[in-house]
Scaffold this active site. Structure first.
Site, mmCIF file in Angstrom:
data_model
loop_
_atom_site.group_PDB
_atom_site.id
_atom_site.type_symbol
_atom_site.label_atom_id
_atom_site.label_comp_id
_atom_site.label_asym_id
_atom_site.label_seq_id
_atom_site.Cartn_x
_atom_site.Cartn_y
_atom_site.Cartn_z
ATOM 1 N N CYS A 139 5.581 -4.099 -6.737
ATOM 2 C CA CYS A 139 5.969 -2.648 -7.492
ATOM 3 C C CYS A 139 6.227 -3.343 -8.932
ATOM 4 O O CYS A 139 7.484 -4.020 -9.188
ATOM 5 C CB CYS A 139 7.125 -2.266 -6.729
ATOM 6 S SG CYS A 139 7.843 -0.817 -7.488
ATOM 7 N N SER A 140 5.874 -2.557 -9.682
ATOM 8 C CA SER A 140 5.929 -2.504 -11.187
ATOM 9 C C SER A 140 7.600 -2.154 -11.591
ATOM 10 O O SER A 140 8.035 -3.014 -12.389
ATOM 11 C CB SER A 140 5.112 -2.020 -11.946
ATOM 12 O OG SER A 140 5.013 -0.564 -11.824
#
Lengths: 127, 148
Positions: free
Chosen positions: B96-97
């Site tokens: 997840c960025s």
């Protein structure tokens, strides 16, 4: 428990939060995901259990802790067309809280209603 | 470093296997801290063995540390099995960025991705947004979460 009724083709997804707001970043990360889900073709609901009900305590000033207030993400739910916000009536009662005095309207559910809510979901994500 | 034990042989799935499901896994726990990562891995192995398909494993929260190139576990701990598993099976590993940015990992993870891309066609860990997770959830038959 499906309040939309007329959109049966949408998948129902419930975000289940259990943590108090400021001890870790779980609330933020779950609510980030909740708001993103709101953009998709999903019927999104949020359920606050256990200490997560304190997200809805009024008069919180997270800046005193040097933090952001994850309750703001809850306040933004209607902007993302997320209309279902539920709290555990038991969790409220255990903490001496009243549903009517929360910072935004949420439907208090007893244990059987929570069971029914969970059973009605296609997907439950837990934080 | 201990050698990773051989993976279970994979049974091909197909139309004949009525129980074949698309499974998406979400890992919430950091590697080497708790059981989340290895429970998810054991599940993934068993699920593929049983003929299910796993298009994506999403690493959220502290699980984004999986992509850190700086992790060096003690010599008597097994290395995280996910990269080899992904290379063998083609499972997409997505970090997840937003969670990675919070934990100062994005530059490292991007560098790692570029390095791995240069070495071969398999990108071990992709950087992806929550939107990518939602897309996968919409296409999945089941979603399983692994918490620390």
């Amino acid at each position: 428990m499906n309040t939309s009724g007329n959109a049966p083709e949408k998948r129902r997804i419930l975000f289940l939060l259990r943590s108090a707001p400021y001890g870790d970043c779980k609330s933020w990360e779950m609510l980030d995901a909740t708001l993103v889900a709101g953009i998709f073709e999903l019927e999104v609901a949020v359920l606050l259990l256990a200490d997560a009900v304190t997200l809805l305590l009024p008069d919180q000033d997270a800046s005193l802790l040097g933090q952001r207030d994850p309750g703001k993400a809850l306040a933004a739910l209607p902007d993302y067309d997320i209309k279902q916000l539920y709290v555990s009536a038991t969790a409220l009662a255990e903490r001496g809280l009243a549903a009517a005095k929360l910072r935004q309207p949420a439907m208090a559910l007893d244990a059987p209603a929570i069971q029914a809510l969970l059973a009605n979901q296609d997907l439950v994500l837990c934080g | 470093m201990h050698k990773i034990r051989p993976l279970l042989p994979l049974r091909p799935s197909g139309p004949g296997n009525v129980l074949c499901m698309q499974l998406v896994l979400i890992v919430h726990g950091a590697p080497y801290c708790g059981q989340a990562s290895l429970s998810a891995f054991a599940f993934a192995q068993a699920a593929l063995h049983a003929g299910h398909e796993i298009p994506q494993v999403f690493f959220y929260g502290d699980a984004v540390h999986h992509a850190s190139p700086q992790i060096h576990p003690p010599a008597d701990e097994r290395e995280t099995p996910w990269p080899d598993f992904a290379a063998e099976t083609g499972i997409e590993l997505v970090i997840c960025s937003a969670a990675a940015q919070r934990r100062g990992l994005v530059q490292d993870a991007m560098a790692m991705r570029q390095k791995l891309s240069a070495a071969g066609p398999t990108e071990i860990y992709q950087i992806g947004g929550l939107g990518q997770l939602m897309g996968a959830l919409l296409a999945a038959d089941r979603v399983l979460e692994f918490h620390p």
